[in-house]
Design a protein around this motif. Structure first.
Motif, PDB file in Angstrom:
ATOM      1  N   GLN A 195     -17.441  -6.493  -9.079  1.00 20.33           N
ATOM      2  CA  GLN A 195     -17.687  -5.357  -8.199  1.00 20.33           C
ATOM      3  C   GLN A 195     -17.277  -4.070  -8.904  1.00 20.33           C
ATOM      4  O   GLN A 195     -16.341  -4.060  -9.698  1.00 20.33           O
ATOM      5  CB  GLN A 195     -16.962  -5.505  -6.868  1.00 20.33           C
ATOM      6  N   THR A 196     -18.002  -3.017  -8.612  1.00 24.28           N
ATOM      7  CA  THR A 196     -17.688  -1.712  -9.181  1.00 24.28           C
ATOM      8  C   THR A 196     -16.592  -1.065  -8.356  1.00 24.28           C
ATOM      9  O   THR A 196     -16.680  -1.002  -7.123  1.00 24.28           O
ATOM     10  CB  THR A 196     -18.930  -0.805  -9.211  1.00 24.28           C
ATOM     11  N   VAL A 197     -15.553  -0.608  -9.054  1.00 22.53           N
ATOM     12  CA  VAL A 197     -14.428   0.067  -8.427  1.00 22.53           C
ATOM     13  C   VAL A 197     -14.329   1.448  -9.063  1.00 22.53           C
ATOM     14  O   VAL A 197     -14.372   1.565 -10.289  1.00 22.53           O
ATOM     15  CB  VAL A 197     -13.112  -0.713  -8.680  1.00 22.53           C
ATOM     16  N   THR A 198     -14.210   2.472  -8.249  1.00 25.18           N
ATOM     17  CA  THR A 198     -14.008   3.819  -8.764  1.00 25.18           C
ATOM     18  C   THR A 198     -12.559   4.214  -8.515  1.00 25.18           C
ATOM     19  O   THR A 198     -12.080   4.135  -7.375  1.00 25.18           O
ATOM     20  CB  THR A 198     -14.973   4.826  -8.101  1.00 25.18           C
ATOM     21  N   ASP A 199     -11.889   4.584  -9.582  1.00 25.93           N
ATOM     22  CA  ASP A 199     -10.480   4.953  -9.494  1.00 25.93           C
ATOM     23  C   ASP A 199     -10.268   6.230 -10.290  1.00 25.93           C
ATOM     24  O   ASP A 199     -10.581   6.277 -11.483  1.00 25.93           O
ATOM     25  CB  ASP A 199      -9.608   3.820 -10.044  1.00 25.93           C
ATOM     26  N   ARG A 200      -9.778   7.250  -9.621  1.00 26.84           N
ATOM     27  CA  ARG A 200      -9.538   8.551 -10.266  1.00 26.84           C
ATOM     28  C   ARG A 200     -10.787   9.060 -10.978  1.00 26.84           C
ATOM     29  O   ARG A 200     -10.716   9.593 -12.079  1.00 26.84           O
ATOM     30  CB  ARG A 200      -8.348   8.455 -11.217  1.00 26.84           C
ATOM     31  N   GLY A 201     -11.929   8.818 -10.349  1.00 19.95           N
ATOM     32  CA  GLY A 201     -13.195   9.305 -10.867  1.00 19.95           C
ATOM     33  C   GLY A 201     -13.810   8.478 -11.984  1.00 19.95           C
ATOM     34  O   GLY A 201     -14.853   8.838 -12.524  1.00 19.95           O
ATOM     35  N   ILE A 202     -13.199   7.369 -12.325  1.00 14.79           N
ATOM     36  CA  ILE A 202     -13.706   6.496 -13.387  1.00 14.79           C
ATOM     37  C   ILE A 202     -14.163   5.189 -12.759  1.00 14.79           C
ATOM     38  O   ILE A 202     -13.477   4.612 -11.920  1.00 14.79           O
ATOM     39  CB  ILE A 202     -12.630   6.238 -14.469  1.00 14.79           C
ATOM     40  N   ARG A 203     -15.328   4.729 -13.196  1.00 10.06           N
ATOM     41  CA  ARG A 203     -15.887   3.469 -12.674  1.00 10.06           C
ATOM     42  C   ARG A 203     -15.446   2.293 -13.542  1.00 10.06           C
ATOM     43  O   ARG A 203     -15.518   2.357 -14.764  1.00 10.06           O
ATOM     44  CB  ARG A 203     -17.407   3.554 -12.633  1.00 10.06           C
ATOM     45  N   TYR A 204     -15.014   1.230 -12.877  1.00  3.15           N
ATOM     46  CA  TYR A 204     -14.618  -0.008 -13.543  1.00  3.15           C
ATOM     47  C   TYR A 204     -15.405  -1.154 -12.929  1.00  3.15           C
ATOM     48  O   TYR A 204     -15.745  -1.110 -11.753  1.00  3.15           O
ATOM     49  CB  TYR A 204     -13.116  -0.284 -13.347  1.00  3.15           C
ATOM     50  N   GLU A 205     -15.659  -2.170 -13.722  1.00  2.00           N
ATOM     51  CA  GLU A 205     -16.278  -3.382 -13.208  1.00  2.00           C
ATOM     52  C   GLU A 205     -15.176  -4.434 -13.103  1.00  2.00           C
ATOM     53  O   GLU A 205     -14.704  -4.946 -14.109  1.00  2.00           O
ATOM     54  CB  GLU A 205     -17.392  -3.852 -14.150  1.00  2.00           C
ATOM     55  N   SER A 206     -14.765  -4.712 -11.878  1.00  2.11           N
ATOM     56  CA  SER A 206     -13.650  -5.615 -11.641  1.00  2.11           C
ATOM     57  C   SER A 206     -14.143  -7.031 -11.356  1.00  2.11           C
ATOM     58  O   SER A 206     -15.071  -7.223 -10.574  1.00  2.11           O
ATOM     59  CB  SER A 206     -12.815  -5.110 -10.462  1.00  2.11           C
ATOM     60  N   ARG A 207     -13.517  -8.003 -11.983  1.00  4.44           N
ATOM     61  CA  ARG A 207     -13.879  -9.400 -11.802  1.00  4.44           C
ATOM     62  C   ARG A 207     -12.948 -10.155 -10.850  1.00  4.44           C
ATOM     63  O   ARG A 207     -13.155 -11.315 -10.569  1.00  4.44           O
ATOM     64  CB  ARG A 207     -13.905 -10.101 -13.157  1.00  4.44           C
ATOM     65  N   TYR A 208     -11.914  -9.460 -10.368  1.00  5.32           N
ATOM     66  CA  TYR A 208     -10.924 -10.099  -9.509  1.00  5.32           C
ATOM     67  C   TYR A 208     -10.640  -9.243  -8.279  1.00  5.32           C
ATOM     68  O   TYR A 208     -10.635  -8.014  -8.353  1.00  5.32           O
ATOM     69  CB  TYR A 208      -9.625 -10.346 -10.289  1.00  5.32           C
ATOM     70  N   ASP A 209     -10.380  -9.904  -7.173  1.00  2.00           N
ATOM     71  CA  ASP A 209     -10.031  -9.229  -5.931  1.00  2.00           C
ATOM     72  C   ASP A 209      -8.520  -9.009  -5.907  1.00  2.00           C
ATOM     73  O   ASP A 209      -7.780  -9.718  -5.213  1.00  2.00           O
ATOM     74  CB  ASP A 209     -10.495 -10.074  -4.734  1.00  2.00           C
ATOM     75  N   ILE A 210      -8.091  -8.063  -6.735  1.00  4.18           N
ATOM     76  CA  ILE A 210      -6.679  -7.680  -6.773  1.00  4.18           C
ATOM     77  C   ILE A 210      -6.607  -6.158  -6.714  1.00  4.18           C
ATOM     78  O   ILE A 210      -7.595  -5.463  -6.943  1.00  4.18           O
ATOM     79  CB  ILE A 210      -5.951  -8.196  -8.040  1.00  4.18           C
ATOM     80  N   ALA A 211      -5.440  -5.661  -6.422  1.00  5.43           N
ATOM     81  CA  ALA A 211      -5.236  -4.218  -6.369  1.00  5.43           C
ATOM     82  C   ALA A 211      -5.046  -3.687  -7.788  1.00  5.43           C
ATOM     83  O   ALA A 211      -4.668  -4.406  -8.702  1.00  5.43           O
ATOM     84  CB  ALA A 211      -4.017  -3.896  -5.518  1.00  5.43           C
ATOM     85  N   GLY A 212      -5.306  -2.408  -7.934  1.00  4.77           N
ATOM     86  CA  GLY A 212      -5.117  -1.756  -9.225  1.00  4.77           C
ATOM     87  C   GLY A 212      -5.270  -0.261  -9.070  1.00  4.77           C
ATOM     88  O   GLY A 212      -5.549   0.252  -7.989  1.00  4.77           O
ATOM     89  N   GLY A 213      -5.083   0.445 -10.163  1.00  8.28           N
ATOM     90  CA  GLY A 213      -5.284   1.876 -10.180  1.00  8.28           C
ATOM     91  C   GLY A 213      -4.378   2.631  -9.230  1.00  8.28           C
ATOM     92  O   GLY A 213      -3.258   2.223  -8.939  1.00  8.28           O
ATOM     93  N   GLN A 214      -4.900   3.762  -8.755  1.00 14.14           N
ATOM     94  CA  GLN A 214      -4.103   4.647  -7.913  1.00 14.14           C
ATOM     95  C   GLN A 214      -3.705   3.992  -6.593  1.00 14.14           C
ATOM     96  O   GLN A 214      -2.590   4.208  -6.104  1.00 14.14           O
ATOM     97  CB  GLN A 214      -4.868   5.946  -7.653  1.00 14.14           C
ATOM     98  N   GLN A 215      -4.595   3.172  -6.024  1.00 10.25           N
ATOM     99  CA  GLN A 215      -4.275   2.497  -4.761  1.00 10.25           C
ATOM    100  C   GLN A 215      -3.038   1.613  -4.934  1.00 10.25           C
ATOM    101  O   GLN A 215      -2.116   1.650  -4.122  1.00 10.25           O
ATOM    102  CB  GLN A 215      -5.460   1.671  -4.294  1.00 10.25           C
ATOM    103  N   TRP A 216      -3.020   0.808  -5.990  1.00 10.81           N
ATOM    104  CA  TRP A 216      -1.863  -0.049  -6.242  1.00 10.81           C
ATOM    105  C   TRP A 216      -0.629   0.790  -6.550  1.00 10.81           C
ATOM    106  O   TRP A 216       0.459   0.529  -6.044  1.00 10.81           O
ATOM    107  CB  TRP A 216      -2.159  -1.021  -7.390  1.00 10.81           C
ATOM    108  N   SER A 217      -0.799   1.805  -7.371  1.00  8.62           N
ATOM    109  CA  SER A 217       0.317   2.662  -7.754  1.00  8.62           C
ATOM    110  C   SER A 217       0.950   3.331  -6.533  1.00  8.62           C
ATOM    111  O   SER A 217       2.180   3.357  -6.388  1.00  8.62           O
ATOM    112  CB  SER A 217      -0.168   3.721  -8.753  1.00  8.62           C
ATOM    113  N   ASN A 218       0.122   3.849  -5.643  1.00 11.65           N
ATOM    114  CA  ASN A 218       0.634   4.488  -4.422  1.00 11.65           C
ATOM    115  C   ASN A 218       1.354   3.478  -3.533  1.00 11.65           C
ATOM    116  O   ASN A 218       2.404   3.777  -2.962  1.00 11.65           O
ATOM    117  CB  ASN A 218      -0.498   5.153  -3.642  1.00 11.65           C
ATOM    118  N   SER A 219       0.794   2.290  -3.411  1.00  9.53           N
ATOM    119  CA  SER A 219       1.417   1.241  -2.602  1.00  9.53           C
ATOM    120  C   SER A 219       2.767   0.834  -3.193  1.00  9.53           C
ATOM    121  O   SER A 219       3.745   0.657  -2.471  1.00  9.53           O
ATOM    122  CB  SER A 219       0.485   0.034  -2.521  1.00  9.53           C
ATOM    123  N   PHE A 220       2.801   0.699  -4.511  1.00 11.11           N
ATOM    124  CA  PHE A 220       4.048   0.340  -5.196  1.00 11.11           C
ATOM    125  C   PHE A 220       5.126   1.386  -4.911  1.00 11.11           C
ATOM    126  O   PHE A 220       6.255   1.054  -4.555  1.00 11.11           O
ATOM    127  CB  PHE A 220       3.795   0.219  -6.705  1.00 11.11           C
TER     128      PHE A 220
END
Length: 164
Positions: free
Chosen positions: A79-104
């Motif tokens: 799935q395509t994930v956009t984080d901080r304006g950059i698109r990533y193609e993620s193969r796993y349903d895990i948190a990452g990027g700014q969303q994970w960082s803010n939650s942490f």
């Protein structure tokens, strides 16, 4: 999702956005760079690659138990994930990027009353890995070069910042 991401980031020394880029080694090869024989010394687990700063693709090791949990969250279709304006193609349903960082950061503030941010997990990796390698008998210089390679740093001086 956030707990697993935190454990993986700590075990492999990942940046927040690199969690979005995890791929099995057979899916994406790392960039060609010289590597010491001591790289990942004493570390077993599954080999993945991540895409870091400047597009560098580097090998990371994830302990087998965490890799099994990660594979349970593998997506049928990336799935395509956009984080901080950059698109990533993620193969796993895990948190990452700014969303994970803010939650942490929010969880740390709730639990501890303060937070140095999710990037502190990467600092912990560097510090713990240095101790681990020196306990294996490596000199400070060789341990530093090894950790630098594992973290994808082009210069050892960058890694030294993580050791403060």
């Amino acid at each position: 999702k956030n707990g697993l991401s935190t454990q993986i980031a700590h075990a492999a020394g990942l940046r927040a956005h690199e969690l979005h880029t995890l791929q099995r080694l057979e899916e994406r090869k790392p960039s060609k760079r010289p590597a010491l024989d001591t790289k990942f010394s004493g570390r077993d687990g599954a080999v993945y690659t991540v895409k870091g700063k400047g597009g560098l693709k580097r090998e990371v090791r994830i302990p087998s138990e965490l890799a099994s949990r990660l594979e349970e969250r593998r997506l049928d279709t990336p799935q395509t994930v956009t984080d901080r304006g950059i698109r990533y193609e993620s193969r796993y349903d895990i948190a990452g990027g700014q969303q994970w960082s803010n939650s942490f950061s929010a969880a740390a503030k709730r639990s501890l009353g303060w937070s140095e941010g999710a990037h502190g997990v990467r600092h912990s990796y560097a510090q713990e890995r240095m101790t681990e390698l020196q306990n294996q008998g490596l000199s400070y210089e060789l341990a530093l070069e090894t950790v630098s390679q594992e973290m994808g740093h082009l210069r050892r001086e960058i890694t030294e910042v993580y050791l403060r």
